[in-house]
Design an enzyme around this catalytic site. Sequence first.
Site, PDB file in Angstrom:
ATOM      1  N   LYS A 220      29.372  16.833  -8.941  1.00 32.38           N
ATOM      2  CA  LYS A 220      30.596  17.374  -9.522  1.00 32.38           C
ATOM      3  C   LYS A 220      31.651  16.276  -9.530  1.00 32.38           C
ATOM      4  CE  LYS A 220      34.186  20.826  -8.955  1.00 32.38           C
ATOM      5  NZ  LYS A 220      34.554  22.140  -8.425  1.00 32.38           N
ATOM      6  N   ARG A 230      42.098  25.807 -13.720  1.00 32.01           N
ATOM      7  CA  ARG A 230      43.112  25.875 -12.661  1.00 32.01           C
ATOM      8  C   ARG A 230      44.268  26.768 -13.087  1.00 32.01           C
ATOM      9  NH1 ARG A 230      42.571  19.479 -10.856  1.00 32.01           N
ATOM     10  NH2 ARG A 230      40.380  19.662 -10.254  1.00 32.01           N
ATOM     11  N   LYS A 243      41.642  15.500  -6.549  1.00 35.41           N
ATOM     12  CA  LYS A 243      40.489  15.826  -5.706  1.00 35.41           C
ATOM     13  C   LYS A 243      39.536  14.652  -5.573  1.00 35.41           C
ATOM     14  CE  LYS A 243      40.867  20.775  -6.718  1.00 35.41           C
ATOM     15  NZ  LYS A 243      40.149  22.052  -6.974  1.00 35.41           N
ATOM     16  N   GLU A 259      23.643  12.222  -4.405  1.00 36.25           N
ATOM     17  CA  GLU A 259      24.229  13.527  -4.056  1.00 36.25           C
ATOM     18  C   GLU A 259      23.214  14.654  -4.282  1.00 36.25           C
ATOM     19  OE1 GLU A 259      26.817  14.700  -2.703  1.00 36.25           O
ATOM     20  OE2 GLU A 259      28.502  13.332  -2.883  1.00 36.25           O
ATOM     21  N   LYS A 274      28.387  18.807 -13.318  1.00 35.22           N
ATOM     22  CA  LYS A 274      29.636  19.362 -13.823  1.00 35.22           C
ATOM     23  C   LYS A 274      30.695  18.284 -13.918  1.00 35.22           C
ATOM     24  CE  LYS A 274      33.161  22.549 -12.380  1.00 35.22           C
ATOM     25  NZ  LYS A 274      33.760  23.176 -11.255  1.00 35.22           N
ATOM     26  N   SER A 300      35.971  24.607 -18.409  1.00 37.04           N
ATOM     27  CA  SER A 300      37.088  25.206 -19.141  1.00 37.04           C
ATOM     28  C   SER A 300      37.683  24.283 -20.196  1.00 37.04           C
ATOM     29  CB  SER A 300      38.163  25.625 -18.145  1.00 37.04           C
ATOM     30  OG  SER A 300      38.570  24.516 -17.349  1.00 37.04           O
ATOM     31  N   TYR A 339      31.727  29.634 -20.896  1.00 34.79           N
ATOM     32  CA  TYR A 339      32.615  30.731 -21.295  1.00 34.79           C
ATOM     33  C   TYR A 339      32.241  31.256 -22.676  1.00 34.79           C
ATOM     34  CZ  TYR A 339      34.981  28.745 -17.318  1.00 34.79           C
ATOM     35  OH  TYR A 339      35.246  28.281 -16.059  1.00 34.79           O
TER      36      TYR A 339
END
Length: 351
Positions: A220, A230, A243, A259, A274, A300, A339
Amino acid sequence: MAIKYGRPIELREVARPGAVASPALDLTVRPRRNRKAEWARRMVRENVLTTDDLIWPLFLIDGSNKREAIASMPGVDRLSVDQAVREADRAMKLTIPCIALFPYTDPSLRDEEGSEATNPNNLVCQAVRAIKKEFPDLGILCDVALDPFTSHGHDGLIADGKILNDETVAVLVRQALVQAEAGCDIIAPSDMMDGRVAAIREGLDRAGLLDVQIMAYAAKYASAFYGPFRDAIGSAKTLTGDKRTYQMDSANTDEALREVELDIAEGADMVMVKPGMPYLDVVRRVKDTFAMPTFAYQVSGEYAMIAAAANNGWLDGDRAMMESLLAFKRAGADGVLSYFAPKAAEKLRAQ
Ligand SMILES: NCc1[nH]cc(CCC(=O)O)c1CC(=O)O
Ligand SMILES: [Mg+2]
Protein backbone atom coordinates in the site's frame (compact mmCIF):
# COMPACT_ATOMS: atom_id res chain seq x y z
CA MET A 1 12.69 -2.19 -52.75
CA ALA A 2 11.66 -1.96 -49.10
CA ILE A 3 12.76 -4.83 -46.89
CA LYS A 4 10.71 -5.86 -43.91
CA TYR A 5 11.45 -8.77 -41.53
CA GLY A 6 14.18 -9.83 -43.92
CA ARG A 7 12.03 -10.14 -47.00
CA PRO A 8 11.16 -7.69 -49.72
CA ILE A 9 7.79 -6.04 -49.68
CA GLU A 10 6.45 -6.49 -53.15
CA LEU A 11 3.83 -4.17 -54.36
CA ARG A 12 1.15 -5.79 -56.42
CA GLU A 13 -1.65 -4.31 -58.36
CA VAL A 14 -4.83 -6.04 -57.27
CA ALA A 15 -8.22 -5.08 -58.53
CA ARG A 16 -10.69 -5.39 -55.67
CA PRO A 17 -14.33 -5.05 -56.53
CA GLY A 18 -15.65 -1.69 -55.53
CA ALA A 19 -12.32 -0.56 -54.19
CA VAL A 20 -10.12 2.11 -55.57
CA ALA A 21 -7.30 0.38 -57.40
CA SER A 22 -4.36 0.52 -55.08
CA PRO A 23 -1.21 -1.45 -54.40
CA ALA A 24 -1.74 -4.30 -51.92
CA LEU A 25 1.00 -5.02 -49.44
CA ASP A 26 2.44 -8.50 -49.63
CA LEU A 27 1.75 -9.42 -46.02
CA THR A 28 1.60 -13.01 -44.85
CA VAL A 29 0.64 -11.95 -41.38
CA ARG A 30 -2.25 -9.60 -40.91
CA PRO A 31 -3.09 -9.35 -37.19
CA ARG A 32 -6.25 -7.44 -38.00
CA ARG A 33 -7.85 -10.65 -39.36
CA ASN A 34 -8.48 -11.76 -35.77
CA ARG A 35 -10.24 -8.49 -35.05
CA LYS A 36 -12.54 -8.45 -38.06
CA ALA A 37 -15.82 -9.07 -36.23
CA GLU A 38 -17.17 -9.21 -32.72
CA TRP A 39 -17.44 -13.02 -32.77
CA ALA A 40 -13.80 -13.27 -33.89
CA ARG A 41 -12.66 -10.86 -31.21
CA ARG A 42 -14.55 -12.89 -28.61
CA MET A 43 -12.77 -16.05 -29.77
CA VAL A 44 -9.30 -14.69 -29.11
CA ARG A 45 -10.07 -12.57 -26.06
CA GLU A 46 -7.46 -13.28 -23.38
CA ASN A 47 -9.06 -11.73 -20.29
CA VAL A 48 -12.62 -11.33 -19.13
CA LEU A 49 -14.18 -9.40 -16.33
CA THR A 50 -17.08 -11.02 -14.48
CA THR A 51 -19.13 -10.01 -11.47
CA ASP A 52 -17.06 -12.52 -9.47
CA ASP A 53 -14.10 -10.16 -9.81
CA LEU A 54 -15.76 -7.30 -7.96
CA ILE A 55 -15.61 -6.22 -4.33
CA TRP A 56 -17.88 -3.29 -3.56
CA PRO A 57 -16.76 -0.75 -0.90
CA LEU A 58 -19.58 0.99 1.01
CA PHE A 59 -19.39 3.99 3.34
CA LEU A 60 -21.43 3.92 6.54
CA ILE A 61 -22.90 6.74 8.59
CA ASP A 62 -24.86 6.78 11.83
CA GLY A 63 -28.63 7.26 11.68
CA SER A 64 -31.47 5.66 9.85
CA ASN A 65 -32.87 5.97 6.37
CA LYS A 66 -30.00 8.26 5.51
CA ARG A 67 -27.99 8.65 2.30
CA GLU A 68 -25.46 11.43 2.18
CA ALA A 69 -23.70 12.42 -1.03
CA ILE A 70 -19.90 12.64 -1.04
CA ALA A 71 -18.93 15.68 -3.10
CA SER A 72 -15.64 14.31 -4.40
CA MET A 73 -17.15 10.91 -5.29
CA PRO A 74 -20.17 11.64 -7.50
CA GLY A 75 -22.59 8.70 -7.40
CA VAL A 76 -21.29 7.35 -4.06
CA ASP A 77 -23.20 7.97 -0.81
CA ARG A 78 -22.61 7.46 2.87
CA LEU A 79 -25.28 5.02 4.04
CA SER A 80 -27.03 4.41 7.31
CA VAL A 81 -27.09 0.73 8.30
CA ASP A 82 -30.61 0.10 6.91
CA GLN A 83 -29.52 1.57 3.56
CA ALA A 84 -26.37 -0.53 3.61
CA VAL A 85 -28.59 -3.59 4.03
CA ARG A 86 -30.48 -2.51 0.90
CA GLU A 87 -27.21 -2.21 -1.00
CA ALA A 88 -26.24 -5.66 0.26
CA ASP A 89 -29.46 -6.94 -1.30
CA ARG A 90 -28.44 -5.26 -4.53
CA ALA A 91 -24.98 -6.87 -4.32
CA MET A 92 -26.63 -10.31 -3.92
CA LYS A 93 -28.91 -9.72 -6.91
CA LEU A 94 -25.97 -8.53 -8.99
CA THR A 95 -23.94 -11.62 -7.90
CA ILE A 96 -21.17 -9.46 -6.46
CA PRO A 97 -19.47 -11.88 -4.04
CA CYS A 98 -18.26 -9.46 -1.41
CA ILE A 99 -18.73 -5.95 -0.01
CA ALA A 100 -16.29 -3.87 2.06
CA LEU A 101 -17.35 -1.55 4.88
CA PHE A 102 -15.86 1.83 5.82
CA PRO A 103 -17.32 4.05 8.55
CA TYR A 104 -17.65 7.81 8.69
CA THR A 105 -17.07 8.51 12.38
CA ASP A 106 -18.53 11.58 13.99
CA PRO A 107 -15.76 13.90 15.29
CA SER A 108 -17.27 13.57 18.79
CA LEU A 109 -16.46 9.82 18.73
CA ARG A 110 -12.87 10.30 17.61
CA ASP A 111 -9.98 10.46 20.04
CA GLU A 112 -6.19 10.22 20.10
CA GLU A 113 -6.29 6.43 20.53
CA GLY A 114 -9.09 5.68 18.09
CA SER A 115 -10.95 3.87 20.88
CA GLU A 116 -14.15 3.58 18.85
CA ALA A 117 -12.30 1.08 16.63
CA THR A 118 -12.51 -1.56 19.35
CA ASN A 119 -16.10 -0.85 20.41
CA PRO A 120 -17.96 -4.11 19.65
CA ASN A 121 -21.02 -2.01 18.93
CA ASN A 122 -19.44 0.51 16.56
CA LEU A 123 -21.00 1.36 13.24
CA VAL A 124 -19.05 -1.26 11.30
CA CYS A 125 -20.00 -4.05 13.72
CA GLN A 126 -23.66 -2.97 13.67
CA ALA A 127 -23.66 -3.06 9.87
CA VAL A 128 -21.94 -6.45 9.74
CA ARG A 129 -24.56 -7.96 12.07
CA ALA A 130 -27.48 -6.39 10.19
CA ILE A 131 -26.21 -7.48 6.78
CA LYS A 132 -25.19 -10.99 7.85
CA LYS A 133 -28.62 -11.52 9.40
CA GLU A 134 -30.35 -10.80 6.08
CA PHE A 135 -27.70 -12.10 3.69
CA PRO A 136 -25.51 -14.75 5.31
CA ASP A 137 -24.14 -15.76 1.90
CA LEU A 138 -22.72 -12.36 1.03
CA GLY A 139 -19.02 -11.94 1.84
CA ILE A 140 -18.14 -9.03 4.09
CA LEU A 141 -14.68 -7.50 4.26
CA CYS A 142 -13.73 -5.07 7.04
CA ASP A 143 -10.81 -2.69 6.91
CA VAL A 144 -8.51 -2.74 9.92
CA ALA A 145 -6.78 0.58 10.65
CA LEU A 146 -7.38 3.38 13.11
CA ASP A 147 -7.74 6.35 10.75
CA PRO A 148 -11.58 6.49 10.73
CA PHE A 149 -11.47 6.75 14.52
CA THR A 150 -8.47 8.89 15.46
CA SER A 151 -8.69 12.65 16.02
CA HIS A 152 -5.41 13.07 14.11
CA GLY A 153 -6.51 10.90 11.16
CA HIS A 154 -3.52 8.54 11.29
CA ASP A 155 -3.79 4.77 11.02
CA GLY A 156 -1.88 4.19 14.24
CA LEU A 157 -1.18 5.50 17.72
CA ILE A 158 1.13 8.50 17.96
CA ALA A 159 3.52 9.75 20.61
CA ASP A 160 5.76 12.78 20.10
CA GLY A 161 4.70 12.94 16.48
CA LYS A 162 5.81 9.33 15.83
CA ILE A 163 3.69 6.32 14.97
CA LEU A 164 4.03 3.59 17.58
CA ASN A 165 4.20 0.39 15.54
CA ASP A 166 3.94 -2.35 18.16
CA GLU A 167 1.42 -0.57 20.40
CA THR A 168 -0.72 0.05 17.31
CA VAL A 169 -0.61 -3.63 16.34
CA ALA A 170 -2.03 -4.59 19.75
CA VAL A 171 -5.04 -2.30 19.14
CA LEU A 172 -5.49 -3.56 15.57
CA VAL A 173 -5.78 -7.12 16.88
CA ARG A 174 -8.64 -6.02 19.15
CA GLN A 175 -10.27 -4.15 16.27
CA ALA A 176 -10.03 -7.25 14.07
CA LEU A 177 -11.54 -9.38 16.83
CA VAL A 178 -14.62 -7.21 17.36
CA GLN A 179 -15.24 -7.20 13.61
CA ALA A 180 -14.74 -10.95 13.26
CA GLU A 181 -16.96 -11.63 16.27
CA ALA A 182 -19.66 -9.49 14.64
CA GLY A 183 -19.52 -11.84 11.64
CA CYS A 184 -17.02 -10.29 9.27
CA ASP A 185 -15.60 -12.86 6.82
CA ILE A 186 -12.42 -11.15 5.67
CA ILE A 187 -10.19 -8.99 7.84
CA ALA A 188 -8.25 -6.52 5.72
CA PRO A 189 -5.49 -4.67 7.57
CA SER A 190 -4.78 -1.43 5.68
CA ASP A 191 -2.55 0.24 8.26
CA MET A 192 0.88 -0.91 6.98
CA MET A 193 2.30 -1.50 10.45
CA ASP A 194 5.00 -4.18 10.56
CA GLY A 195 3.93 -7.52 12.01
CA ARG A 196 0.21 -6.90 12.08
CA VAL A 197 -0.80 -9.85 9.93
CA ALA A 198 0.90 -12.38 12.21
CA ALA A 199 -0.55 -10.74 15.31
CA ILE A 200 -4.08 -10.65 13.86
CA ARG A 201 -3.86 -14.27 12.68
CA GLU A 202 -2.75 -15.35 16.14
CA GLY A 203 -5.54 -13.35 17.77
CA LEU A 204 -8.19 -14.82 15.48
CA ASP A 205 -6.92 -18.36 15.93
CA ARG A 206 -6.81 -18.02 19.68
CA ALA A 207 -10.42 -16.84 19.64
CA GLY A 208 -11.35 -19.91 17.59
CA LEU A 209 -12.04 -17.80 14.49
CA LEU A 210 -10.09 -20.16 12.25
CA ASP A 211 -12.14 -19.56 9.13
CA VAL A 212 -11.88 -15.79 9.12
CA GLN A 213 -9.68 -14.86 6.17
CA ILE A 214 -7.05 -12.15 6.01
CA MET A 215 -6.65 -10.01 2.92
CA ALA A 216 -3.53 -7.95 3.58
CA TYR A 217 -3.16 -4.51 2.10
CA ALA A 218 0.38 -5.75 1.59
CA ALA A 219 1.76 -3.21 -0.87
CA LYS A 220 0.00 0.00 0.00
CA TYR A 221 1.55 3.22 -1.21
CA ALA A 222 1.47 6.72 0.28
CA SER A 223 -0.76 8.13 -2.44
CA ALA A 224 -2.48 11.33 -3.45
CA PHE A 225 -5.28 9.19 -4.86
CA TYR A 226 -6.84 8.56 -1.42
CA GLY A 227 -8.07 12.17 -1.16
CA PRO A 228 -11.80 11.59 -1.78
CA PHE A 229 -11.84 8.57 0.58
CA ARG A 230 -10.55 10.77 3.39
CA ASP A 231 -13.44 13.16 2.64
CA ALA A 232 -15.83 10.23 2.75
CA ILE A 233 -14.74 8.97 6.17
CA GLY A 234 -14.23 12.46 7.56
CA SER A 235 -10.48 12.36 8.16
CA ALA A 236 -9.34 14.75 5.42
CA LYS A 237 -9.80 17.83 7.56
CA THR A 238 -8.16 16.40 10.64
CA LEU A 239 -5.19 14.54 9.12
CA THR A 240 -1.96 16.07 10.33
CA GLY A 241 1.03 15.54 8.07
CA ASP A 242 1.20 12.51 5.79
CA LYS A 243 1.49 8.73 6.03
CA ARG A 244 4.92 8.28 4.50
CA THR A 245 6.52 6.64 7.53
CA TYR A 246 4.23 3.65 7.13
CA GLN A 247 2.76 3.63 3.60
CA MET A 248 5.21 2.87 0.79
CA ASP A 249 7.18 5.22 -1.40
CA SER A 250 5.61 5.25 -4.86
CA ALA A 251 9.06 4.95 -6.44
CA ASN A 252 9.52 1.35 -5.25
CA THR A 253 8.55 -2.09 -6.54
CA ASP A 254 11.21 -4.46 -5.10
CA GLU A 255 10.07 -3.27 -1.70
CA ALA A 256 6.51 -4.27 -2.60
CA LEU A 257 7.68 -7.84 -3.15
CA ARG A 258 9.37 -7.90 0.26
CA GLU A 259 6.22 -6.54 1.93
CA VAL A 260 4.03 -9.10 0.19
CA GLU A 261 6.40 -11.95 1.04
CA LEU A 262 6.27 -11.03 4.72
CA ASP A 263 2.49 -10.85 4.81
CA ILE A 264 2.19 -14.24 3.15
CA ALA A 265 4.67 -15.71 5.63
CA GLU A 266 2.65 -14.15 8.46
CA GLY A 267 -0.53 -15.86 7.31
CA ALA A 268 -2.28 -13.66 4.76
CA ASP A 269 -4.74 -15.66 2.65
CA MET A 270 -4.91 -12.98 -0.03
CA VAL A 271 -2.80 -9.96 -0.81
CA MET A 272 -3.65 -6.56 -2.19
CA VAL A 273 -1.91 -3.80 -4.10
CA LYS A 274 -3.18 -0.27 -3.63
CA PRO A 275 -3.80 2.10 -5.42
CA GLY A 276 -4.72 0.25 -8.58
CA MET A 277 -4.29 1.77 -12.00
CA PRO A 278 -1.05 3.68 -11.34
CA TYR A 279 0.43 0.47 -9.86
CA LEU A 280 -0.51 -2.22 -12.38
CA ASP A 281 3.18 -3.06 -12.77
CA VAL A 282 3.23 -3.96 -9.07
CA VAL A 283 0.12 -6.14 -9.46
CA ARG A 284 1.83 -8.05 -12.27
CA ARG A 285 5.08 -8.55 -10.35
CA VAL A 286 3.25 -9.69 -7.22
CA LYS A 287 1.08 -12.16 -9.13
CA ASP A 288 4.00 -13.59 -11.10
CA THR A 289 6.25 -13.86 -8.05
CA PHE A 290 3.89 -15.38 -5.48
CA ALA A 291 0.96 -16.91 -7.40
CA MET A 292 -1.31 -15.85 -4.54
CA PRO A 293 -4.89 -14.62 -4.77
CA THR A 294 -4.02 -11.02 -5.64
CA PHE A 295 -6.36 -8.08 -5.47
CA ALA A 296 -6.09 -4.45 -6.47
CA TYR A 297 -7.91 -1.47 -5.02
CA GLN A 298 -9.15 1.02 -7.59
CA VAL A 299 -9.16 3.80 -5.03
CA SER A 300 -11.35 6.83 -4.53
CA GLY A 301 -9.15 9.19 -6.56
CA GLU A 302 -9.18 6.82 -9.52
CA TYR A 303 -12.95 6.65 -9.30
CA ALA A 304 -13.18 10.44 -8.99
CA MET A 305 -11.02 11.03 -12.07
CA ILE A 306 -13.18 8.87 -14.30
CA ALA A 307 -16.45 10.09 -12.81
CA ALA A 308 -15.47 13.76 -13.08
CA ALA A 309 -14.30 13.47 -16.68
CA ALA A 310 -17.45 11.56 -17.59
CA ASN A 311 -19.70 14.11 -15.88
CA ASN A 312 -17.98 16.82 -17.92
CA GLY A 313 -18.63 14.90 -21.11
CA TRP A 314 -14.88 14.53 -21.64
CA LEU A 315 -14.91 10.77 -21.90
CA ASP A 316 -17.41 7.96 -22.17
CA GLY A 317 -17.77 7.05 -18.49
CA ASP A 318 -19.15 3.55 -18.97
CA ARG A 319 -16.49 2.53 -21.45
CA ALA A 320 -13.70 4.05 -19.35
CA MET A 321 -15.06 2.20 -16.30
CA MET A 322 -15.12 -1.19 -18.04
CA GLU A 323 -11.72 -0.65 -19.66
CA SER A 324 -10.17 0.34 -16.33
CA LEU A 325 -11.59 -2.76 -14.61
CA LEU A 326 -10.45 -5.12 -17.34
CA ALA A 327 -6.94 -3.66 -17.04
CA PHE A 328 -6.70 -5.18 -13.55
CA LYS A 329 -7.49 -8.63 -14.95
CA ARG A 330 -4.88 -8.16 -17.66
CA ALA A 331 -2.31 -7.21 -15.02
CA GLY A 332 -2.99 -10.51 -13.22
CA ALA A 333 -5.39 -9.44 -10.48
CA ASP A 334 -7.95 -11.99 -9.29
CA GLY A 335 -10.33 -9.23 -8.33
CA VAL A 336 -10.70 -5.54 -7.72
CA LEU A 337 -12.18 -3.38 -5.02
CA SER A 338 -14.01 -0.65 -6.90
CA TYR A 339 -16.67 1.95 -6.27
CA PHE A 340 -17.83 1.14 -9.80
CA ALA A 341 -18.76 -2.40 -8.69
CA PRO A 342 -22.57 -2.10 -8.82
CA LYS A 343 -22.58 -0.15 -12.07
CA ALA A 344 -20.09 -2.49 -13.72
CA ALA A 345 -22.04 -5.53 -12.48
CA GLU A 346 -25.23 -4.12 -13.97
CA LYS A 347 -23.51 -3.72 -17.32
CA LEU A 348 -22.00 -7.21 -17.18
CA ARG A 349 -25.36 -8.77 -16.43
CA ALA A 350 -27.07 -6.86 -19.22
CA GLN A 351 -24.61 -8.26 -21.80
N1 LIG B 1 -6.14 3.09 6.10
C1 LIG B 1 -7.39 3.42 5.67
C2 LIG B 1 -7.70 3.30 4.24
N2 LIG B 1 -8.29 2.18 3.75
C3 LIG B 1 -8.55 2.42 2.43
C4 LIG B 1 -8.07 3.69 2.08
C5 LIG B 1 -8.17 4.38 0.76
C6 LIG B 1 -9.25 3.91 -0.15
C7 LIG B 1 -9.61 4.85 -1.25
O1 LIG B 1 -8.97 5.90 -1.46
O2 LIG B 1 -10.59 4.53 -1.93
C8 LIG B 1 -7.51 4.24 3.22
C9 LIG B 1 -6.98 5.61 3.23
C10 LIG B 1 -5.64 5.91 3.70
O3 LIG B 1 -4.80 5.04 3.89
O4 LIG B 1 -5.39 7.10 3.94
MG1 LIG C 1 4.14 -4.85 5.88
